[in-house]
Scaffold this motif. Structure first.
Motif, short mmCIF file in Angstrom:
data_model
loop_
_atom_site.label_atom_id
_atom_site.label_comp_id
_atom_site.label_asym_id
_atom_site.label_seq_id
_atom_site.Cartn_x
_atom_site.Cartn_y
_atom_site.Cartn_z
N THR A 94 0.84 -1.21 0.00
CA THR A 94 0.00 0.00 0.00
C THR A 94 0.88 1.26 0.00
OG1 THR A 94 -1.73 -1.24 1.11
CG2 THR A 94 -1.92 1.15 1.18
N ASP A 130 -8.26 -5.13 -1.32
CA ASP A 130 -7.92 -5.41 0.07
C ASP A 130 -8.99 -4.86 1.01
OD1 ASP A 130 -6.45 -6.29 2.19
OD2 ASP A 130 -4.91 -4.74 2.08
N LYS A 133 -9.21 -6.06 4.98
CA LYS A 133 -8.24 -5.79 6.04
C LYS A 133 -8.63 -4.51 6.81
CE LYS A 133 -3.55 -4.35 6.61
NZ LYS A 133 -2.36 -3.95 5.88
N GLN A 144 -6.44 3.71 5.32
CA GLN A 144 -5.08 4.06 4.88
C GLN A 144 -5.11 4.65 3.46
OE1 GLN A 144 -2.72 0.49 4.66
NE2 GLN A 144 -0.74 1.54 4.70
N ASP A 188 -4.14 -2.27 -5.65
CA ASP A 188 -3.57 -2.71 -4.38
C ASP A 188 -4.26 -4.02 -4.01
OD1 ASP A 188 -1.97 -2.57 -2.15
OD2 ASP A 188 -3.40 -1.37 -0.99
MG LIG Z 1 -1.91 -3.01 2.17
#
Ligand SMILES: [Mg+2]
Ligand SMILES: Nc1nc2c(ncn2[C@@H]2O[C@H](COP(=O)(O)OP(=O)(O)O)[C@@H](O)[C@H]2O)c(=O)[nH]1
Length: 314
Positions: free
Chosen positions: A134, A157, A160, A166, A201
């Motif tokens: 990332t 993703d 997660k 993020q 990602d």
């Molecule tokens: Mg990541």
């Protein structure tokens, strides 16, 4: 070792110039007469000493990086065979590394997959959890923005905890579009409706979880992405080898090595490229996304080996 050249109309005059400028201890490397002129190439003892010491230091430093015996011997043999042609020790080390490893920092504007086919995008980063995928996506997105490539970040993703937060925070800050895709259909839709560079990602993959690997394979082949394997520096080499064997089944074309700043031995970094057969393309040396990925070149690796990374702490 620095060579000094002198030319005069007689041998004695040329020798006088050598003695005058380099002193009585000058070493004559060669002397030739050519069309009435005498050319003398000379060096002084201290030049030999310094040159020799730097080469000795390079041979010593190669012993400090946990290189496999075979690779170490290969590099040392190459340096010995090139020493006389490339008298500058770090350049000689770099030239030797260039013969053993592949270096290929990909060009975001002109990506090519493993078969050399030119494609416009997308780029997908794969690798184990925590490798820095990332962070690399963020760094590439910044570069793509600077290059006016109109990037979009799509994440696979979504599960997660923290992954979405993020990505949302940096894409918002940079005013870059950001989407998540849970299915092939969602992924296709985001890719086809965006006119610009697609950065994918992915979920950190446990190479021993067959379901995760199968899902990633299906999604990435559907996206027809150019795949970049992201691995952190400093891994145990046997563990890394086993992981690479599985990640290779996803057909990566390039290797990014992260966390170089947390490493002082670089045999493992070379090992990642040797075992994967992938070119070293970029390295990451900071968790901060404002610190760009640096193109991996033989000179960069030679400096890591020689100076154990002290060159990064400028
Ligand atoms: Mg990541
Ligand atoms: N020191 C250092 N930390 C890094 C580097 N790249 C990423 N990180 C940090 O490593 C952690 C995991 O990174 P992340 O991008 O979330 O990994 P991912 O799970 O592969 O996506 C984060 O705390 C990052 O800030 C690097 O080159 N050097």
């Amino acid at each position: 070792m620095k060579l000094h050249k002198f030319t005069a109309t007689t041998f004695t005059q040329a020798m006088n110039r050598v003695r005058k400028e380099l002193g009585e201890d000058a070493i004559i490397v060669s002397s030739i007469e050519e069309r009435g002129l005498f050319h003398i190439t000379a060096a002084i003892e201290s030049d030999f000493d310094t040159g020799r010491k730097s080469f000795d230091r390079i041979y010593e430093s190669l012993d400090e990086h946990g290189l496999g015996e075979l690779t170490k011997k290969q590099i040392k043999d190459l340096i010995r065979s090139l020493e006389h042609k490339i008298p500058e020790p770090s350049e000689c080390l770099a030239a030797s590394l260039d013969q053993i490893l592949h270096f290929n920092p990909f060009d975001l504007e002109n990506l090519k997959d493993g078969a050399g086919v030119s494609k416009s995008c997308p780029i997908a980063l794969i690798g184990p959890p925590g490798a820095g995928k990332t962070a690399c996506i963020a760094k590439l997105a910044i570069e793509a923005t600077v290059l006016d490539l109109n990037p979009i970040v799509i994440t696979l993703d979504a599960e997660k905890a923290g992954a979405i937060a993020q990505l949302t925070s940096f894409t918002n800050a940079l005013a870059i579009p950001f989407e998540k895709a849970d299915t092939k259909e969602e992924l296709s839709e985001h890719i086809t409706t965006h006119n610009g560079l697609v950065l994918l990602d992915t979920t950190g993959l446990n190479p021993y979880d067959d379901n995760q690997i199968a899902f990633a394979k299906e999604m990435l082949s559907h996206a027809a992405a150019i795949i970049v394997l992201v691995m952190p520096a400093g891994l145990d080499m046997q563990e890394a080898q086993d992981m690479i064997k599985v990640f290779k089944t996803l057909n990566p074309s390039y290797l990014i090595v992260t966390k170089i700043d947390m490493c002082r031995r670089f045999g493992n970094v070379m090992g990642l490229s040797i075992y994967s057969g992938l070119p070293l393309s970029y390295f990451g040396h900071s968790p901060h996304i404002s610190s760009p990925l640096i193109p991996f070149t033989p000179i960069e690796l030679a400096q890591m080996i020689q100076f154990k990374n002290s060159f990064l702490v400028k």
